[in-house]
Design a protein around this motif. Structure first.
Motif, PDB file in Angstrom:
ATOM      1  N   VAL A 159       0.882  -1.158   0.000  1.00  0.00           N
ATOM      2  CA  VAL A 159       0.000   0.000   0.000  1.00  0.00           C
ATOM      3  C   VAL A 159       0.923   1.211   0.000  1.00  0.00           C
ATOM      4  CG1 VAL A 159      -1.807   1.252   1.223  1.00  0.00           C
ATOM      5  CG2 VAL A 159      -1.772  -1.251   1.273  1.00  0.00           C
ATOM      6  N   GLU A 160       0.903   1.941  -1.111  1.00  0.00           N
ATOM      7  CA  GLU A 160       1.827   3.057  -1.272  1.00  0.00           C
ATOM      8  C   GLU A 160       1.391   4.287  -0.481  1.00  0.00           C
ATOM      9  OE1 GLU A 160       2.573   3.674  -5.428  1.00  0.00           O
ATOM     10  OE2 GLU A 160       3.364   1.655  -5.661  1.00  0.00           O
ATOM     11  N   ALA A 161       2.296   5.238  -0.358  1.00  0.00           N
ATOM     12  CA  ALA A 161       2.029   6.477   0.377  1.00  0.00           C
ATOM     13  C   ALA A 161       0.868   7.233  -0.261  1.00  0.00           C
ATOM     14  CB  ALA A 161       3.282   7.357   0.371  1.00  0.00           C
ATOM     15  N   PRO A 162       0.100   7.963   0.558  1.00  0.00           N
ATOM     16  CA  PRO A 162      -1.000   8.764   0.017  1.00  0.00           C
ATOM     17  C   PRO A 162      -0.488   9.786  -0.996  1.00  0.00           C
ATOM     18  CG  PRO A 162      -1.096   8.696   2.407  1.00  0.00           C
ATOM     19  CD  PRO A 162       0.210   8.093   2.004  1.00  0.00           C
ATOM     20  N   CYS A 163      -1.284  10.019  -2.028  1.00  0.00           N
ATOM     21  CA  CYS A 163      -0.912  11.023  -3.017  1.00  0.00           C
ATOM     22  C   CYS A 163      -2.162  11.630  -3.625  1.00  0.00           C
ATOM     23  CB  CYS A 163      -0.030  10.405  -4.106  1.00  0.00           C
ATOM     24  SG  CYS A 163      -0.852   9.154  -5.080  1.00  0.00           S
ATOM     25  N   GLY A 164      -1.969  12.700  -4.360  1.00  0.00           N
ATOM     26  CA  GLY A 164      -3.080  13.360  -5.055  1.00  0.00           C
ATOM     27  C   GLY A 164      -4.239  13.637  -4.122  1.00  0.00           C
ATOM     28  N   PRO A 165      -5.400  13.090  -4.427  1.00  0.00           N
ATOM     29  CA  PRO A 165      -6.584  13.370  -3.624  1.00  0.00           C
ATOM     30  C   PRO A 165      -6.655  12.572  -2.326  1.00  0.00           C
ATOM     31  CG  PRO A 165      -7.173  11.951  -5.439  1.00  0.00           C
ATOM     32  CD  PRO A 165      -5.711  12.309  -5.616  1.00  0.00           C
ATOM     33  N   GLY A 166      -5.554  11.925  -1.918  1.00  0.00           N
ATOM     34  CA  GLY A 166      -5.531  11.220  -0.644  1.00  0.00           C
ATOM     35  C   GLY A 166      -5.630   9.722  -0.746  1.00  0.00           C
ATOM     36  N   GLY A 167      -5.772   9.200  -1.941  1.00  0.00           N
ATOM     37  CA  GLY A 167      -5.843   7.762  -2.108  1.00  0.00           C
ATOM     38  C   GLY A 167      -4.465   7.116  -2.007  1.00  0.00           C
ATOM     39  N   ARG A 168      -4.457   5.808  -1.845  1.00  0.00           N
ATOM     40  CA  ARG A 168      -3.217   5.048  -1.751  1.00  0.00           C
ATOM     41  C   ARG A 168      -3.274   3.919  -2.772  1.00  0.00           C
ATOM     42  NH1 ARG A 168      -1.662   4.453   4.550  1.00  0.00           N
ATOM     43  NH2 ARG A 168       0.334   4.042   3.560  1.00  0.00           N
ATOM     44  N   ARG A 169      -2.263   3.876  -3.658  1.00  0.00           N
ATOM     45  CA  ARG A 169      -2.234   2.835  -4.678  1.00  0.00           C
ATOM     46  C   ARG A 169      -1.950   1.492  -4.024  1.00  0.00           C
ATOM     47  NH1 ARG A 169       1.324   3.453 -10.023  1.00  0.00           N
ATOM     48  NH2 ARG A 169       2.984   3.383  -8.484  1.00  0.00           N
ATOM     49  N   VAL A 170      -2.657   0.457  -4.499  1.00  0.00           N
ATOM     50  CA  VAL A 170      -2.539  -0.882  -3.944  1.00  0.00           C
ATOM     51  C   VAL A 170      -1.978  -1.814  -5.009  1.00  0.00           C
ATOM     52  CG1 VAL A 170      -3.810  -2.818  -2.943  1.00  0.00           C
ATOM     53  CG2 VAL A 170      -4.536  -0.468  -2.469  1.00  0.00           C
ATOM     54  N   CYS A 171      -0.904  -2.534  -4.656  1.00  0.00           N
ATOM     55  CA  CYS A 171      -0.282  -3.500  -5.559  1.00  0.00           C
ATOM     56  C   CYS A 171      -0.227  -4.857  -4.880  1.00  0.00           C
ATOM     57  CB  CYS A 171       1.141  -3.077  -5.916  1.00  0.00           C
ATOM     58  SG  CYS A 171       1.263  -1.454  -6.657  1.00  0.00           S
ATOM     59  N   GLY A 203      -5.453  -0.796  -7.986  1.00  0.00           N
ATOM     60  CA  GLY A 203      -6.215   0.443  -8.011  1.00  0.00           C
ATOM     61  C   GLY A 203      -5.828   1.336  -6.856  1.00  0.00           C
ATOM     62  N   THR A 204      -6.659   2.348  -6.609  1.00  0.00           N
ATOM     63  CA  THR A 204      -6.415   3.304  -5.539  1.00  0.00           C
ATOM     64  C   THR A 204      -7.478   3.129  -4.468  1.00  0.00           C
ATOM     65  OG1 THR A 204      -5.462   4.870  -7.109  1.00  0.00           O
ATOM     66  CG2 THR A 204      -6.149   5.747  -4.977  1.00  0.00           C
ATOM     67  N   ALA A 205      -7.023   2.904  -3.236  1.00  0.00           N
ATOM     68  CA  ALA A 205      -7.927   2.754  -2.093  1.00  0.00           C
ATOM     69  C   ALA A 205      -7.989   4.070  -1.335  1.00  0.00           C
ATOM     70  CB  ALA A 205      -7.426   1.638  -1.186  1.00  0.00           C
ATOM     71  N   TYR A 206      -9.159   4.374  -0.804  1.00  0.00           N
ATOM     72  CA  TYR A 206      -9.366   5.588  -0.015  1.00  0.00           C
ATOM     73  C   TYR A 206      -9.725   5.263   1.437  1.00  0.00           C
ATOM     74  CZ  TYR A 206      -9.178   7.987  -4.431  1.00  0.00           C
ATOM     75  OH  TYR A 206      -8.758   8.478  -5.657  1.00  0.00           O
ATOM     76  N   SER A 207      -9.729   3.958   1.772  1.00  0.00           N
ATOM     77  CA  SER A 207     -10.069   3.534   3.132  1.00  0.00           C
ATOM     78  C   SER A 207      -9.650   2.080   3.313  1.00  0.00           C
ATOM     79  CB  SER A 207     -11.576   3.649   3.362  1.00  0.00           C
ATOM     80  OG  SER A 207     -12.257   2.719   2.533  1.00  0.00           O
ATOM     81  N   LEU A 208      -9.697   1.610   4.558  1.00  0.00           N
ATOM     82  CA  LEU A 208      -9.430   0.198   4.828  1.00  0.00           C
ATOM     83  C   LEU A 208     -10.462  -0.688   4.145  1.00  0.00           C
ATOM     84  CD1 LEU A 208      -8.411   0.149   8.599  1.00  0.00           C
ATOM     85  CD2 LEU A 208      -6.955  -0.298   6.627  1.00  0.00           C
ATOM     86  N   HIS A 209     -11.697  -0.191   4.071  1.00  0.00           N
ATOM     87  CA  HIS A 209     -12.742  -0.961   3.386  1.00  0.00           C
ATOM     88  C   HIS A 209     -12.374  -1.177   1.910  1.00  0.00           C
ATOM     89  CE1 HIS A 209     -16.614  -2.473   2.126  1.00  0.00           C
ATOM     90  NE2 HIS A 209     -16.578  -1.584   1.149  1.00  0.00           N
ATOM     91  N   ASP A 210     -11.964  -0.106   1.230  1.00  0.00           N
ATOM     92  CA  ASP A 210     -11.548  -0.227  -0.177  1.00  0.00           C
ATOM     93  C   ASP A 210     -10.421  -1.245  -0.312  1.00  0.00           C
ATOM     94  OD1 ASP A 210     -13.323   1.816  -0.777  1.00  0.00           O
ATOM     95  OD2 ASP A 210     -11.772   3.327  -1.104  1.00  0.00           O
ATOM     96  N   LEU A 211      -9.443  -1.161   0.575  1.00  0.00           N
ATOM     97  CA  LEU A 211      -8.303  -2.062   0.525  1.00  0.00           C
ATOM     98  C   LEU A 211      -8.746  -3.512   0.713  1.00  0.00           C
ATOM     99  CD1 LEU A 211      -5.303  -2.610   0.341  1.00  0.00           C
ATOM    100  CD2 LEU A 211      -5.093  -1.959   2.740  1.00  0.00           C
ATOM    101  N   ALA A 212      -9.642  -3.755   1.665  1.00  0.00           N
ATOM    102  CA  ALA A 212     -10.148  -5.113   1.897  1.00  0.00           C
ATOM    103  C   ALA A 212     -10.850  -5.649   0.648  1.00  0.00           C
ATOM    104  CB  ALA A 212     -11.085  -5.132   3.098  1.00  0.00           C
ATOM    105  N   VAL A 213     -11.609  -4.799  -0.024  1.00  0.00           N
ATOM    106  CA  VAL A 213     -12.309  -5.213  -1.255  1.00  0.00           C
ATOM    107  C   VAL A 213     -11.293  -5.587  -2.340  1.00  0.00           C
ATOM    108  CG1 VAL A 213     -13.801  -4.426  -3.132  1.00  0.00           C
ATOM    109  CG2 VAL A 213     -14.410  -3.934  -0.754  1.00  0.00           C
ATOM    110  N   PHE A 214     -10.268  -4.742  -2.532  1.00  0.00           N
ATOM    111  CA  PHE A 214      -9.232  -5.052  -3.523  1.00  0.00           C
ATOM    112  C   PHE A 214      -8.588  -6.402  -3.223  1.00  0.00           C
ATOM    113  CE2 PHE A 214      -8.479  -0.318  -4.425  1.00  0.00           C
ATOM    114  CZ  PHE A 214      -9.144  -0.374  -5.642  1.00  0.00           C
ATOM    115  N   LEU A 215      -8.281  -6.651  -1.964  1.00  0.00           N
ATOM    116  CA  LEU A 215      -7.601  -7.888  -1.598  1.00  0.00           C
ATOM    117  C   LEU A 215      -8.498  -9.103  -1.783  1.00  0.00           C
ATOM    118  CD1 LEU A 215      -5.508  -6.728   1.470  1.00  0.00           C
ATOM    119  CD2 LEU A 215      -4.830  -6.909  -0.927  1.00  0.00           C
ATOM    120  N   ARG A 216      -9.799  -8.944  -1.557  1.00  0.00           N
ATOM    121  CA  ARG A 216     -10.730 -10.057  -1.832  1.00  0.00           C
ATOM    122  C   ARG A 216     -10.738 -10.365  -3.324  1.00  0.00           C
ATOM    123  NH1 ARG A 216     -13.857  -7.739   2.530  1.00  0.00           N
ATOM    124  NH2 ARG A 216     -15.095  -6.515   1.079  1.00  0.00           N
TER     125      ARG A 216
END
Length: 87
Positions: free
Chosen positions: A8-20, A27-40
Motif C-alpha cells: 500500500v503506497e504512500a498517500p498522493c493526489g486526492p488522498g488515495g493510496r495505490r494498492v499492488c 487500483g487506488t484505495a481511499y479507506s481500509l474498506h476499499d483495501l479489503a475489497v481489492f484484496l478479496r
C-alpha cells in the motif's frame, strides 16, 4: 499456500493510496474498506478491515493503516466528488 506481496503506497493526489499485489496495480484505495475489497478480488478471501489493519503481509509505505488523508478544498470543505464527500 504462497505468501502474496501486498504493498500500500504512500498517500498522493486526492488522498488515495495505490494498492499492488505481486507487483500488479489493483487500483487506488481511499479507506481500509476499499483495501479489503481489492484484496478479496485478488484472492485473499474473507479479509475485512480489521484483518487488513492487523496483517503482517501488507507493506505500508508513507504511513500505516490509520493514514487515509482526505481531499479538502481551499475553503476547508470537502471537494464535491472527492473521496472526502463519501465520508
Amino acid at each position: 499456500m504462497a505468501v502474496r506481496r501486498v504493498i500500500v503506497e504512500a498517500p498522493c493526489g486526492p488522498g488515495g493510496r495505490r494498492v499492488c499485489v505481486d507487483y500488479k496495480i489493483l487500483g487506488t484505495a481511499y479507506s481500509l474498506h476499499d483495501l479489503a475489497v481489492f484484496l478479496r478480488y485478488a484472492g485473499l478471501v474473507g479479509w475485512d478491515e480489521l484483518d487488513v489493519a492487523e496483517s503482517d503481509v501488507i507493506e505500508w509505505h508513507g504511513g500505516g493503516p490509520e493514514v487515509w488523508p482526505r481531499q479538502v478544498c481551499p475553503d476547508g470543505w470537502a471537494c464535491p466528488g472527492g473521496p472526502a464527500s463519501l465520508v
